[in-house]
Scaffold this motif. Structure first.
Motif, PDB file in Angstrom:
ATOM      1  N   SER A 281       0.872  -1.182   0.000  1.00 28.06           N
ATOM      2  CA  SER A 281       0.000   0.000   0.000  1.00 28.06           C
ATOM      3  C   SER A 281       0.907   1.229   0.000  1.00 28.06           C
ATOM      4  CB  SER A 281      -0.885  -0.016   1.252  1.00 28.06           C
ATOM      5  OG  SER A 281      -1.242   1.287   1.639  1.00 28.06           O
ATOM      6  N   THR A 282       0.680   2.126  -0.937  1.00 31.29           N
ATOM      7  CA  THR A 282       1.538   3.329  -0.991  1.00 31.29           C
ATOM      8  C   THR A 282       1.327   4.173   0.265  1.00 31.29           C
ATOM      9  OG1 THR A 282      -0.136   4.424  -2.367  1.00 31.29           O
ATOM     10  CG2 THR A 282       1.743   3.440  -3.518  1.00 31.29           C
ATOM     11  N   ASN A 283       0.085   4.221   0.797  1.00 29.11           N
ATOM     12  CA  ASN A 283      -0.133   4.964   2.050  1.00 29.11           C
ATOM     13  C   ASN A 283       0.661   4.330   3.188  1.00 29.11           C
ATOM     14  OD1 ASN A 283      -1.984   6.708   0.829  1.00 29.11           O
ATOM     15  ND2 ASN A 283      -3.452   6.556   2.501  1.00 29.11           N
TER      16      ASN A 283
ATOM     17  N   GLN B 278      -0.146  -2.464  -6.575  1.00 29.86           N
ATOM     18  CA  GLN B 278      -0.401  -2.388  -5.144  1.00 29.86           C
ATOM     19  C   GLN B 278      -1.132  -3.664  -4.753  1.00 29.86           C
ATOM     20  OE1 GLN B 278      -1.628   1.351  -2.585  1.00 29.86           O
ATOM     21  NE2 GLN B 278      -3.401   0.516  -3.577  1.00 29.86           N
TER      22      GLN B 278
ATOM     23  N   ARG C 194      -5.763  -0.080   0.594  1.00 26.61           N
ATOM     24  CA  ARG C 194      -6.764   0.120   1.641  1.00 26.61           C
ATOM     25  C   ARG C 194      -7.766   1.206   1.248  1.00 26.61           C
ATOM     26  NH1 ARG C 194      -4.648   2.371   5.766  1.00 26.61           N
ATOM     27  NH2 ARG C 194      -2.502   2.645   5.115  1.00 26.61           N
ATOM     28  N   GLY C 195      -9.031   0.990   1.609  1.00 32.15           N
ATOM     29  CA  GLY C 195     -10.057   2.006   1.468  1.00 32.15           C
ATOM     30  C   GLY C 195     -10.353   2.582   2.839  1.00 32.15           C
ATOM     31  N   ARG C 196     -11.452   3.326   2.957  1.00 34.73           N
ATOM     32  CA  ARG C 196     -11.842   3.864   4.248  1.00 34.73           C
ATOM     33  C   ARG C 196     -12.530   2.785   5.071  1.00 34.73           C
ATOM     34  NH1 ARG C 196     -15.926   7.841   3.799  1.00 34.73           N
ATOM     35  NH2 ARG C 196     -16.611   6.559   2.062  1.00 34.73           N
TER      36      ARG C 196
ATOM     37  N   ARG D  33     -12.167  -0.912   4.574  1.00 31.63           N
ATOM     38  CA  ARG D  33     -12.488  -1.535   3.286  1.00 31.63           C
ATOM     39  C   ARG D  33     -11.237  -1.642   2.414  1.00 31.63           C
ATOM     40  NH1 ARG D  33     -18.003   1.842   3.191  1.00 31.63           N
ATOM     41  NH2 ARG D  33     -16.584   3.530   2.755  1.00 31.63           N
ATOM     42  N   GLU D  34     -11.378  -2.314   1.269  1.00 33.00           N
ATOM     43  CA  GLU D  34     -10.211  -2.551   0.396  1.00 33.00           C
ATOM     44  C   GLU D  34     -10.322  -1.729  -0.879  1.00 33.00           C
ATOM     45  OE1 GLU D  34      -8.862  -7.095   0.578  1.00 33.00           O
ATOM     46  OE2 GLU D  34     -10.966  -6.822   0.066  1.00 33.00           O
ATOM     47  N   TRP D  35      -9.138  -1.368  -1.426  1.00 29.78           N
ATOM     48  CA  TRP D  35      -9.050  -0.849  -2.795  1.00 29.78           C
ATOM     49  C   TRP D  35      -8.449  -1.984  -3.611  1.00 29.78           C
ATOM     50  CZ3 TRP D  35     -10.937   2.805  -5.778  1.00 29.78           C
ATOM     51  CH2 TRP D  35     -10.353   3.016  -7.024  1.00 29.78           C
ATOM     52  N   LEU D  36      -9.212  -2.469  -4.580  1.00 31.35           N
ATOM     53  CA  LEU D  36      -8.832  -3.689  -5.295  1.00 31.35           C
ATOM     54  C   LEU D  36      -8.286  -3.360  -6.669  1.00 31.35           C
ATOM     55  CD1 LEU D  36     -12.181  -5.466  -4.425  1.00 31.35           C
ATOM     56  CD2 LEU D  36      -9.946  -6.015  -3.428  1.00 31.35           C
TER      57      LEU D  36
ATOM     58  N   LYS E  62     -17.439   4.473 -10.137  1.00 35.27           N
ATOM     59  CA  LYS E  62     -16.271   5.061  -9.461  1.00 35.27           C
ATOM     60  C   LYS E  62     -15.014   4.784 -10.276  1.00 35.27           C
ATOM     61  CE  LYS E  62     -14.204   4.466  -4.851  1.00 35.27           C
ATOM     62  NZ  LYS E  62     -14.594   4.265  -3.441  1.00 35.27           N
TER      63      LYS E  62
ATOM     64  N   GLY F  98     -10.679   6.567  -5.976  1.00 36.19           N
ATOM     65  CA  GLY F  98     -11.048   6.692  -4.563  1.00 36.19           C
ATOM     66  C   GLY F  98      -9.879   7.272  -3.781  1.00 36.19           C
TER      67      GLY F  98
ATOM     68  N   ASN G  16      -8.370   3.935 -11.544  1.00 40.25           N
ATOM     69  CA  ASN G  16      -8.456   2.783 -12.453  1.00 40.25           C
ATOM     70  C   ASN G  16      -8.017   3.185 -13.854  1.00 40.25           C
ATOM     71  OD1 ASN G  16      -9.564   1.043 -10.472  1.00 40.25           O
ATOM     72  ND2 ASN G  16     -11.585   1.976 -10.797  1.00 40.25           N
TER      73      ASN G  16
ATOM     74  N   PRO H 256     -13.150  -4.670 -10.630  1.00 39.77           N
ATOM     75  CA  PRO H 256     -13.106  -5.158  -9.248  1.00 39.77           C
ATOM     76  C   PRO H 256     -14.479  -5.164  -8.580  1.00 39.77           C
ATOM     77  CG  PRO H 256     -12.106  -2.976  -9.422  1.00 39.77           C
ATOM     78  CD  PRO H 256     -12.387  -3.426 -10.809  1.00 39.77           C
TER      79      PRO H 256
END
Ligand code: BT5
Length: 241
Positions: free
Chosen positions: A21-23, A43, A47-49, A52-55, A112, A115, A133, A141
């Motif tokens: 994760s870059t964050n 990546q 991670r999302g908020r 949750r996940e960023w896929l 979306k 994000g 994306n 995703p």
């Protein structure tokens, strides 16, 4: 994928072949000079908020994290400033119909395309992270996702143009000061003056009309019964009728 435009602007740039994760990587490396940047197209644990996940499949999206100085803006406003920066950068590469939805999504139509996740690290720096994306070589995703390739002809230099525009726009907004930046957010937030569905943390939803944001980026909503509610986080859906 090279990033010559981004490298010319970032005081420190890490172009990672792959990272979880870059964050998270910025979090490990912080403190870093303001506007230091980490980028990757692979990546593996985005991670999302709210846990949750960023896929993303490898090379299907670009993940970018920028170090934002804390003292010039508050944490609440940063996701929206990053939102406006990302929105302008997405429009600049040709997706002119993109919109910003409170608090942190870039939509094209109802889907979306990007994000945003902003976090504060113990040393006091803010990390502004975004996933965009690029294209879906297999399948999206989620069925609510869209990618650049569905809206413009994808060229290899586009991620560099987009990422450097994000950095430029974010700096401009932060340098403008919070009063001016809040007004830029107001002008660019497609949620304002729209009927919305608010989804509470317990999954319950209710209808209202988004009226405005306050100085901290909170969303002011009139409930259908007339009551005003101020949202500091959470999820909303734009209603189209
Ligand atoms: C976000 O959270 O949308 C924040 C995403 C931030 C990702 C960046 S990438 C660089 C940096 N490093 C990280 O580890 N993260 C940041 P949220 O609003 O909670 O939305 C998450 C939801 O979006 C998921 O539950 C899915 O429904 C959906 N989603 C997941 N991956 C998606 C994708 N690639 N495209 C569109 N929607 C997606």
């Amino acid at each position: 994928m090279g990033y010559p435009l981004l490298a010319a602007q970032a005081p420190f740039l890490l172009d990672m072949e792959t990272t979880a994760s870059t964050n998270s990587l910025v979090r490990e490396l912080a403190p870093l000079p303001s506007y230091s940047t980490v980028i990757t197209t692979k990546q593996t644990a985005g991670r999302g908020r709210l846990g949750r996940e960023w896929l993303s499949e490898p090379n299907d999206s670009v993940a970018l994290s920028i170090v934002v100085p804390f003292q010039q803006n508050n944490l609440e406003l940063t996701p929206l400033l990053m939102g406006v920066a990302v929105l302008r950068a997405v429009r600049a590469i040709g997706v002119t119909q993109a919109e910003l939805k409170w608090p942190n999504d870039i939509l094209v139509g109802k889907r979306k395309i990007a994000g945003i996740l902003c976090e504060i690290v113990p040393c006091g720096q803010i990390i502004a992270g975004v996933g965009l994306n690029l294209r879906f070589r297999d399948k999206p995703p989620t069925d609510q996702a869209t990618s650049l390739a569905e809206h413009i002809t994808f060229e290899p230099e586009i991620p560099d143009r987009w990422a450097s525009a994000c950095l430029t726009e974010l700096r401009l907004l932060i340098d403008a000061g919070s009063h001016r930046a809040t007004s830029e957010v107001r002008q660019n937030l497609a949620t304002i003056n729209r009927r919305i569905e608010v989804v509470d943390f317990d999954g319950q939803s209710w209808l209202g009309r988004a009226e405005d944001i306050d100085a901290g980026g909170r969303l002011i909503v009139s409930r259908s019964g007339g009551e005003k509610v101020v949202l500091s986080s959470g999820d909303v859906r734009h209603l189209y009728q």
